[in-house]
Design a protein around this motif. Structure first.
Motif, PDB file in Angstrom:
ATOM      1  N   ILE A   1      18.119 -16.546  -7.576  1.00 61.98           N
ATOM      2  CA  ILE A   1      17.101 -15.822  -6.827  1.00 61.98           C
ATOM      3  C   ILE A   1      17.447 -14.342  -6.832  1.00 61.98           C
ATOM      4  N   SER A   2      16.436 -13.525  -6.935  1.00 61.00           N
ATOM      5  CA  SER A   2      16.601 -12.087  -6.892  1.00 61.00           C
ATOM      6  C   SER A   2      15.747 -11.560  -5.741  1.00 61.00           C
ATOM      7  N   PHE A   3      15.997 -10.330  -5.293  1.00 61.67           N
ATOM      8  CA  PHE A   3      15.302  -9.765  -4.145  1.00 61.67           C
ATOM      9  C   PHE A   3      14.856  -8.350  -4.473  1.00 61.67           C
ATOM     10  N   GLU A   4      13.651  -8.005  -4.063  1.00 62.64           N
ATOM     11  CA  GLU A   4      13.125  -6.659  -4.294  1.00 62.64           C
ATOM     12  C   GLU A   4      12.295  -6.255  -3.081  1.00 62.64           C
ATOM     13  N   LEU A   5      12.485  -5.017  -2.643  1.00 63.63           N
ATOM     14  CA  LEU A   5      11.761  -4.487  -1.495  1.00 63.63           C
ATOM     15  C   LEU A   5      11.162  -3.150  -1.892  1.00 63.63           C
ATOM     16  N   GLY A   6       9.908  -2.948  -1.580  1.00 62.31           N
ATOM     17  CA  GLY A   6       9.255  -1.684  -1.911  1.00 62.31           C
ATOM     18  C   GLY A   6       8.404  -1.180  -0.770  1.00 62.31           C
ATOM     19  N   LEU A   7       8.229   0.111  -0.731  1.00 68.24           N
ATOM     20  CA  LEU A   7       7.407   0.741   0.294  1.00 68.24           C
ATOM     21  C   LEU A   7       6.708   1.934  -0.333  1.00 68.24           C
ATOM     22  N   GLN A   8       5.440   2.086  -0.001  1.00 68.79           N
ATOM     23  CA  GLN A   8       4.665   3.216  -0.499  1.00 68.79           C
ATOM     24  C   GLN A   8       3.832   3.749   0.647  1.00 68.79           C
ATOM     25  N   THR A   9       3.770   5.067   0.768  1.00 67.49           N
ATOM     26  CA  THR A   9       2.979   5.666   1.837  1.00 67.49           C
ATOM     27  C   THR A   9       2.361   6.972   1.356  1.00 67.49           C
ATOM     28  N   GLN A  10       1.229   7.295   1.945  1.00 70.80           N
ATOM     29  CA  GLN A  10       0.552   8.538   1.627  1.00 70.80           C
ATOM     30  C   GLN A  10       0.859   9.529   2.744  1.00 70.80           C
ATOM     31  N   LEU A  11       1.682  10.533   2.430  1.00 70.84           N
ATOM     32  CA  LEU A  11       2.076  11.514   3.446  1.00 70.84           C
ATOM     33  C   LEU A  11       0.977  12.522   3.734  1.00 70.84           C
ATOM     34  N   MET A  12       0.235  12.882   2.692  1.00 72.55           N
ATOM     35  CA  MET A  12      -0.904  13.800   2.793  1.00 72.55           C
ATOM     36  C   MET A  12      -1.959  13.288   1.823  1.00 72.55           C
ATOM     37  N   PRO A  13      -3.197  13.774   1.922  1.00 74.15           N
ATOM     38  CA  PRO A  13      -4.214  13.306   0.976  1.00 74.15           C
ATOM     39  C   PRO A  13      -3.823  13.501  -0.490  1.00 74.15           C
ATOM     40  N   SER A  14      -2.989  14.476  -0.777  1.00 76.10           N
ATOM     41  CA  SER A  14      -2.618  14.744  -2.169  1.00 76.10           C
ATOM     42  C   SER A  14      -1.194  14.292  -2.516  1.00 76.10           C
ATOM     43  N   LEU A  15      -0.468  13.669  -1.581  1.00 75.32           N
ATOM     44  CA  LEU A  15       0.933  13.310  -1.830  1.00 75.32           C
ATOM     45  C   LEU A  15       1.214  11.858  -1.456  1.00 75.32           C
ATOM     46  N   LEU A  16       1.646  11.094  -2.449  1.00 75.75           N
ATOM     47  CA  LEU A  16       1.990   9.689  -2.287  1.00 75.75           C
ATOM     48  C   LEU A  16       3.466   9.535  -2.646  1.00 75.75           C
TER      49      LEU A  16
END
Length: 75
Positions: free
Chosen positions: A6-21
């Motif tokens: 078994i392997s494990f992966e965690l990810g997170l993505q957020t939009q800080l401003m309308p033009s910056l992800l």
């Protein structure tokens, strides 16, 4: 035989401003040895996407794998 590991992966993505992800991924944070005695690599990735305008984006990504040099990617 590595069919039962078994392997494990965690990810997170957020939009800080309308033009910056921004986002990150952490893969296999705890080294796990396979039955062939080779550990799965511990890998960290972080990146950002800056939208200059509708038809132009600047992308930057950093990869860091344990016991390897850090690599930078842009486009």
């Amino acid at each position: 035989n590595d069919l039962h590991n078994i392997s494990f992966e965690l990810g997170l993505q957020t939009q800080l401003m309308p033009s910056l992800l921004v986002g990150f991924v952490l893969k296999n944070p705890i080294p796990i040895k396979t039955s062939s005695l080779y550990p799965y690599p511990v890998l960290f990735k972080a990146g950002l996407n800056y939208k200059v305008y509708d038809q132009l984006q600047v992308l930057v990504e950093v990869h860091k794998q344990v016991n390897q040099k850090t690599s930078f990617h842009c486009g």
